[in-house]
Write a protein that holds these residues in place. Structure first.
Motif, PDB file in Angstrom:
ATOM      1  N   TYR A  56      46.158  41.149  86.731  1.00 17.54           N
ATOM      2  CA  TYR A  56      45.404  41.060  87.826  1.00 17.54           C
ATOM      3  C   TYR A  56      44.336  39.737  88.206  1.00 17.54           C
ATOM      4  O   TYR A  56      43.741  39.741  87.444  1.00 17.54           O
ATOM      5  CB  TYR A  56      44.488  42.477  88.144  1.00 17.54           C
ATOM      6  N   PRO A  57      44.641  39.191  89.389  1.00 19.65           N
ATOM      7  CA  PRO A  57      44.186  38.041  89.302  1.00 19.65           C
ATOM      8  C   PRO A  57      42.317  37.961  89.698  1.00 19.65           C
ATOM      9  O   PRO A  57      41.706  37.089  89.163  1.00 19.65           O
ATOM     10  CB  PRO A  57      44.692  37.044  90.746  1.00 19.65           C
ATOM     11  N   LEU A  58      41.843  39.063  90.056  1.00 16.93           N
ATOM     12  CA  LEU A  58      40.602  38.718  90.141  1.00 16.93           C
ATOM     13  C   LEU A  58      39.751  39.946  89.393  1.00 16.93           C
ATOM     14  O   LEU A  58      40.016  41.260  89.457  1.00 16.93           O
ATOM     15  CB  LEU A  58      40.111  39.024  91.682  1.00 16.93           C
ATOM     16  N   ILE A  59      39.020  39.572  88.629  1.00 16.34           N
ATOM     17  CA  ILE A  59      38.262  40.481  87.590  1.00 16.34           C
ATOM     18  C   ILE A  59      36.873  40.326  87.521  1.00 16.34           C
ATOM     19  O   ILE A  59      36.275  39.216  87.793  1.00 16.34           O
ATOM     20  CB  ILE A  59      38.667  40.238  86.020  1.00 16.34           C
ATOM     21  N   GLY A  60      35.961  41.498  87.466  1.00 22.02           N
ATOM     22  CA  GLY A  60      34.689  41.365  87.393  1.00 22.02           C
ATOM     23  C   GLY A  60      34.031  41.686  88.924  1.00 22.02           C
ATOM     24  O   GLY A  60      32.860  41.842  89.268  1.00 22.02           O
ATOM     25  N   ASN A  61      34.688  42.050  89.831  1.00 20.84           N
ATOM     26  CA  ASN A  61      34.455  42.081  91.254  1.00 20.84           C
ATOM     27  C   ASN A  61      33.555  43.253  91.514  1.00 20.84           C
ATOM     28  O   ASN A  61      32.875  43.387  92.518  1.00 20.84           O
ATOM     29  CB  ASN A  61      35.504  41.837  92.198  1.00 20.84           C
ATOM     30  N   TYR A  62      33.686  44.317  90.781  1.00 23.64           N
ATOM     31  CA  TYR A  62      32.633  45.471  90.856  1.00 23.64           C
ATOM     32  C   TYR A  62      31.847  45.558  89.845  1.00 23.64           C
ATOM     33  O   TYR A  62      31.207  46.699  89.531  1.00 23.64           O
ATOM     34  CB  TYR A  62      33.517  46.737  91.044  1.00 23.64           C
ATOM     35  N   GLY A  63      31.472  44.608  88.772  1.00 16.98           N
ATOM     36  CA  GLY A  63      30.591  44.500  88.012  1.00 16.98           C
ATOM     37  C   GLY A  63      30.705  45.504  86.663  1.00 16.98           C
ATOM     38  O   GLY A  63      31.852  46.060  86.410  1.00 16.98           O
ATOM     39  N   ILE A  64      29.687  45.788  86.120  1.00 20.93           N
ATOM     40  CA  ILE A  64      29.599  46.593  84.859  1.00 20.93           C
ATOM     41  C   ILE A  64      28.585  47.664  85.210  1.00 20.93           C
ATOM     42  O   ILE A  64      27.505  47.479  85.744  1.00 20.93           O
ATOM     43  CB  ILE A  64      29.158  45.932  83.411  1.00 20.93           C
ATOM     44  N   GLU A  83      40.605  34.615  87.683  1.00 23.22           N
ATOM     45  CA  GLU A  83      39.172  34.365  88.215  1.00 23.22           C
ATOM     46  C   GLU A  83      38.378  35.424  88.013  1.00 23.22           C
ATOM     47  O   GLU A  83      38.666  36.615  87.963  1.00 23.22           O
ATOM     48  CB  GLU A  83      39.627  34.252  90.012  1.00 23.22           C
ATOM     49  N   VAL A  84      36.934  35.093  87.650  1.00 20.18           N
ATOM     50  CA  VAL A  84      36.028  35.858  87.576  1.00 20.18           C
ATOM     51  C   VAL A  84      35.066  36.083  88.693  1.00 20.18           C
ATOM     52  O   VAL A  84      34.532  34.959  88.975  1.00 20.18           O
ATOM     53  CB  VAL A  84      35.310  35.717  86.279  1.00 20.18           C
ATOM     54  N   SER A  85      34.666  37.055  89.176  1.00 22.98           N
ATOM     55  CA  SER A  85      33.674  37.270  90.297  1.00 22.98           C
ATOM     56  C   SER A  85      32.159  36.893  89.689  1.00 22.98           C
ATOM     57  O   SER A  85      31.823  37.594  88.793  1.00 22.98           O
ATOM     58  CB  SER A  85      33.790  38.526  90.883  1.00 22.98           C
ATOM     59  N   SER A  86      31.659  36.002  90.137  1.00 21.17           N
ATOM     60  CA  SER A  86      30.220  35.736  89.609  1.00 21.17           C
ATOM     61  C   SER A  86      28.999  36.813  90.433  1.00 21.17           C
ATOM     62  O   SER A  86      28.016  36.793  89.972  1.00 21.17           O
ATOM     63  CB  SER A  86      29.890  34.405  89.966  1.00 21.17           C
ATOM     64  N   GLN A  87      29.446  37.301  91.581  1.00 17.37           N
ATOM     65  CA  GLN A  87      28.796  38.284  92.500  1.00 17.37           C
ATOM     66  C   GLN A  87      29.308  39.604  92.610  1.00 17.37           C
ATOM     67  O   GLN A  87      29.821  39.703  93.619  1.00 17.37           O
ATOM     68  CB  GLN A  87      28.274  37.629  93.573  1.00 17.37           C
ATOM     69  N   PRO A  88      29.251  40.486  91.629  1.00 17.16           N
ATOM     70  CA  PRO A  88      29.760  41.809  91.977  1.00 17.16           C
ATOM     71  C   PRO A  88      29.169  42.389  93.057  1.00 17.16           C
ATOM     72  O   PRO A  88      28.147  42.297  93.199  1.00 17.16           O
ATOM     73  CB  PRO A  88      29.787  42.494  90.594  1.00 17.16           C
ATOM     74  N   SER A  89      30.050  43.329  93.740  1.00 16.02           N
ATOM     75  CA  SER A  89      29.690  44.130  94.783  1.00 16.02           C
ATOM     76  C   SER A  89      29.975  45.428  94.607  1.00 16.02           C
ATOM     77  O   SER A  89      31.522  45.833  94.926  1.00 16.02           O
ATOM     78  CB  SER A  89      29.970  43.588  96.083  1.00 16.02           C
ATOM     79  N   ASN A  90      29.309  46.355  94.153  1.00 15.33           N
ATOM     80  CA  ASN A  90      29.533  47.828  94.111  1.00 15.33           C
ATOM     81  C   ASN A  90      28.119  48.581  93.935  1.00 15.33           C
ATOM     82  O   ASN A  90      27.428  48.116  93.023  1.00 15.33           O
ATOM     83  CB  ASN A  90      30.554  48.100  93.044  1.00 15.33           C
ATOM     84  N   GLU A  94      25.274  47.340  87.701  1.00  9.98           N
ATOM     85  CA  GLU A  94      24.153  47.058  87.047  1.00  9.98           C
ATOM     86  C   GLU A  94      24.165  45.659  86.393  1.00  9.98           C
ATOM     87  O   GLU A  94      23.146  45.171  86.250  1.00  9.98           O
ATOM     88  CB  GLU A  94      23.921  48.275  85.707  1.00  9.98           C
ATOM     89  N   GLU A  95      25.316  44.864  86.116  1.00 13.95           N
ATOM     90  CA  GLU A  95      25.170  43.724  85.630  1.00 13.95           C
ATOM     91  C   GLU A  95      26.507  43.226  85.762  1.00 13.95           C
ATOM     92  O   GLU A  95      27.507  43.757  86.172  1.00 13.95           O
ATOM     93  CB  GLU A  95      24.691  43.579  84.179  1.00 13.95           C
ATOM     94  N   SER A  96      26.589  41.676  85.937  1.00 12.53           N
ATOM     95  CA  SER A  96      28.084  41.125  85.991  1.00 12.53           C
ATOM     96  C   SER A  96      28.608  41.094  84.631  1.00 12.53           C
ATOM     97  O   SER A  96      28.298  41.319  83.579  1.00 12.53           O
ATOM     98  CB  SER A  96      27.645  39.699  86.425  1.00 12.53           C
ATOM     99  N   LEU A  97      29.894  40.939  84.935  1.00  7.14           N
ATOM    100  CA  LEU A  97      30.955  40.816  83.791  1.00  7.14           C
ATOM    101  C   LEU A  97      30.666  39.726  82.642  1.00  7.14           C
ATOM    102  O   LEU A  97      30.449  39.853  81.404  1.00  7.14           O
ATOM    103  CB  LEU A  97      32.476  40.775  84.181  1.00  7.14           C
TER     104      LEU A  97
END
Length: 366
Positions: A56-64, A83-90, A94-97
């Protein structure tokens, strides 16, 4: 972001951007087709020693978050993403990937053509790979990879060291931990089971001393033939105590009954694999994560009956013993992540234990 490279043992090179740890790390390169669930994939002990490519092309978008871990310590050797999201939104994040992988010293590489990489793995099979700095020549990395012998003790590294108890008022279950996901514990505790989790090399004698109503053989990493002590243990406990095997546990149950296993070209990893139940004449979508399967033709004469098959490649997905209270499935009925179509199998396990108790009571009173 710093540039990094992913080098495959066949000489293929992908140049991308670094995230997570900046260490160089090798592992078996595999791909996972799940659209969500990257946190569960990263923390699944079955991926021990592997560099996982998310298709799946976008990973990390809802963080950890704290709720979706499948083990406390992740065992993967690397993560590859388009692509890895640097600013997760969920709201649970609690932290980024990126931060999570840095904390656990796991390297990642993004910005590469994951479609091309997945096609290479599908065509050539899983192979050795390394995430490393771009100042290393690909030739030198390939030489290192070809000389690398990966360890075969993944189960030992992911299993619990000592037994521990998860108390409950219901059925008494011994869960043999080959690298178990928390999802299995969640399903059993949801049903108020009293669970004693034991190491992969716990003896049959010690298991029987616990007087269990049933035995759970969990998932885990690697080749089932690398765990001969577990195969011998299963042989010794088979017969009177109900057994439920999942993934690696399924393969070990098959080997203990005389069947054989083999490695798939690129494995099954994802959250939407269709499986047909031959007994119900019904198809379920399943979560899968494995490299090895039970050879269908090897079931003949073992007492194991084929109950479920994969519709994508017709491989064995489920077996049941014709005489003993024992059954197993190759996929993950606890999902995490994935469809929960098959978590009814935990109820079947409980029913099998109740029927076995009733049978014993009748024999005693006869």
């Amino acid at each position: 972001m710093a540039k990094r490279q992913l080098v495959l043992e066949d000489g293929t090179v992908f140049i991308g951007e670094s995230f997570g740890s900046e260490r160089s790390q090798s592992g078996e390169i595999v791909f996972n087709t799940g659209m969500t669930g990257y946190q569960e994939v990263i923390t699944n002990p079955s991926n021990c020693g592997q560099i996982v490519t998310m298709t799946y092309p976008l990973i990390g978008n809802y963080g950890i978050n704290r709720d979706d871990f499948e083990t406390v310590t992740p065992f993967i050797h690397g993560l590859v993403a388009k692509e890895v999201s640097s600013q997760p939104s969920n709201f649970r994040s609690e932290e980024s990937l990126d931060h999570y992988l840095k904390v656990h010293d796991i390297p990642g590489i993004s910005g590469i053509d994951t479609r091309k990489l997945t096609k290479i793995i599908r065509n050539n099979g899983t192979m050795k790979a390394m995430i490393t700095d771009v100042n290393q020549t690909a030739e030198n990395v390939v030489v290192k990879l070809q000389a690398t012998v990966f360890p075969t003790d993944q189960v030992k590294r992911t299993s619990t060291i000592k037994p521990y108890v998860v108390p409950g008022r219901g059925m008494r279950i011994v869960m043999v931990d080959f690298g178990a996901k928390h999802g299995i514990l969640r399903e059993l505790t949801k049903r108020d089971c009293h669970i004693t989790v034991v190491p992969y090399n716990y003896s049959a004698e010690n298991i029987l001393r616990l007087k269990p109503d049933g035995i759970m053989l969990t998932n885990g990493p690697g080749n089932p033939k690398d765990v001969p002590e577990a195969i011998e243990m299963i042989k010794q406990i088979s017969g009177n105590i109900p057994i439920f095997g999942i993934s690696l546990g399924h393969q070990l149950l098959a080997l203990a009954n005389g069947a054989d296993t083999e490695k798939l070209k690129f494995g099954h990893r994802g959250a939407g694999h269709p499986v047909k139940d031959l007994m119900l004449n019904k198809t379920f979508l399943t979560a899968q994560n494995h490299s090895y399967v039970v050879r269908k033709e090897s079931l003949k004469g073992t007492g194991l009956e084929l109950t479920q098959v994969a519709l994508n490649d017709n491989t064995v997905e489920g077996v049941r013993h014709s005489k003993y209270p024992a059954f197993s499935v190759q996929y993950h009925p606890e999902a995490s992540p994935g469809p929960e179509d098959t978590n009814y199998l935990f109820n079947e396990f409980l029913n099998m234990m109740k029927e076995n108790q009733t049978k014993k009571e009748v024999e005693v009173n006869a």
